[in-house]
Design an enzyme around this catalytic site. Structure first.
Site, mmCIF file in Angstrom:
data_model
loop_
_atom_site.group_PDB
_atom_site.id
_atom_site.type_symbol
_atom_site.label_atom_id
_atom_site.label_comp_id
_atom_site.label_asym_id
_atom_site.label_seq_id
_atom_site.Cartn_x
_atom_site.Cartn_y
_atom_site.Cartn_z
ATOM 1 N NE ARG A 1 -2.150 -2.351 2.830
ATOM 2 C CZ ARG A 1 -2.215 -2.941 3.851
ATOM 3 N NH1 ARG A 1 -3.219 -2.398 4.854
ATOM 4 N NH2 ARG A 1 -1.645 -3.903 4.348
ATOM 5 C CD GLU B 1 0.351 -10.080 17.445
ATOM 6 O OE1 GLU B 1 -0.124 -9.425 16.089
ATOM 7 O OE2 GLU B 1 -0.506 -10.143 18.168
HETATM 8 P P1 AMP Z 1 3.998 -2.429 12.357
HETATM 9 O O1 AMP Z 1 5.275 -3.056 11.848
HETATM 10 O O2 AMP Z 1 3.376 -3.079 13.598
HETATM 11 O O3 AMP Z 1 3.977 -0.938 12.323
HETATM 12 O O4 AMP Z 1 2.856 -2.630 11.325
HETATM 13 C C1 AMP Z 1 2.577 -1.975 10.067
HETATM 14 C C2 AMP Z 1 2.430 -2.612 8.934
HETATM 15 O O5 AMP Z 1 1.348 -3.659 9.028
HETATM 16 C C3 AMP Z 1 1.838 -1.589 7.724
HETATM 17 O O6 AMP Z 1 2.464 -2.293 6.620
HETATM 18 C C4 AMP Z 1 0.445 -1.740 7.768
HETATM 19 O O7 AMP Z 1 -0.078 -1.835 6.504
HETATM 20 C C5 AMP Z 1 0.141 -3.156 8.491
HETATM 21 N N1 AMP Z 1 -0.939 -3.106 9.355
HETATM 22 C C6 AMP Z 1 -0.539 -3.464 10.870
HETATM 23 N N2 AMP Z 1 -1.605 -3.232 11.626
HETATM 24 C C7 AMP Z 1 -3.028 -2.919 10.796
HETATM 25 C C8 AMP Z 1 -4.149 -2.831 10.828
HETATM 26 N N3 AMP Z 1 -4.771 -2.785 12.032
HETATM 27 N N4 AMP Z 1 -4.745 -2.589 9.922
HETATM 28 C C9 AMP Z 1 -4.215 -2.420 8.717
HETATM 29 N N5 AMP Z 1 -2.880 -2.651 8.265
HETATM 30 C C10 AMP Z 1 -2.276 -2.984 9.369
#
Ligand code: AMP
Length: 186
Positions: free
Chosen positions: A69, A106
């Site tokens: 995205r 995670e």
């Molecule tokens: P993080 O590494 O935990 O900051 O996760 C960010 C990545 O995971 C991004 O590329 C987001 O598009 C995706 N992502 C994480 N949580 C969500 C959510 N609740 N809804 C949509 N995309 C998410």
């Protein structure tokens, strides 16, 4: 550069353009689906205009987008800023010589890559993705960009999930963070 700099009507219009899917991709997750925002011409333009706003008039050499995205938003932002675009992709997708980094998810780890010659040393780069949650993905992307010689000047996201602390994690790396809207929870 936080959402409080946006007028409340813009913020609520952008928020309304995002669809929330409960329990996707797994139970307990509220998936923030930006395809509805991308399909809404006014909201898409508004989001891109607001994301570039702090950088208009400054020199940005490259916009780096995180698969997938971040490619859509990053391409539009690069066009608006008259910058180049650099893809950061999942392992094995880029055809030329790459630099890669493992980062924590995670459950388990993943790897992302960038072409080692994607920027010139000292290029001013902004990083783009749709959403920041824990910041694990974006922190790894910043590290990749720095390794190939980029000067990362900011990171931009449409959505922040502040309870997960990712934006603060990036700010702790001395990186300005631009986000447009926030959602509670994760
Ligand atoms: P993080 O590494 O935990 O900051 O996760 C960010 C990545 O995971 C991004 O590329 C987001 O598009 C995706 N992502 C994480 N949580 C969500 C959510 N609740 N809804 C949509 N995309 C998410």
């Amino acid at each position: 550069m936080d959402p409080s700099t946006l007028d409340p009507r813009t913020r609520s219009a952008l928020k309304d353009a995002i669809r929330t899917i409960p329990d996707y991709p797994k139970p307990g997750i509220l998936f923030r689906d930006i395809t509805t925002l991308l399909g809404d011409a006014r909201a898409f333009r508004r989001a891109v205009d607001e994301l570039v706003h702090p950088f208009a008039g400054g020199r940005i050499d490259q916009v780096a987008g995180i698969e997938a995205r971040g490619f859509i938003l990053g391409g539009a932002i690069a066009h608006q800023l008259s910058s180049g675009f650099v893809p950061i992709r999942k392992k094995g997708k880029l055809p030329h010589t790459t630099v890669s980094i493992a980062y924590a998810l995670e459950y388990g780890t993943d790897e992302m890559e960038i072409h080692s010659d994607a920027v010139k040393p000292g290029d001013r780069v902004i990083l783009v993705d749709d959403l920041i949650a824990t910041g694990g993905t974006a922190t790894a992307a910043v590290e990749l960009l720095r390794r190939i010689g980029a000067e990362v000047v900011a990171a931009c996201f449409v959505i922040d999930l502040p309870e997960l602390g990712g934006a603060d994690r990036l700010r702790a790396l001395d990186l300005p963070v631009r986000t447009l809207i926030e959602f509670e929870g994760h």
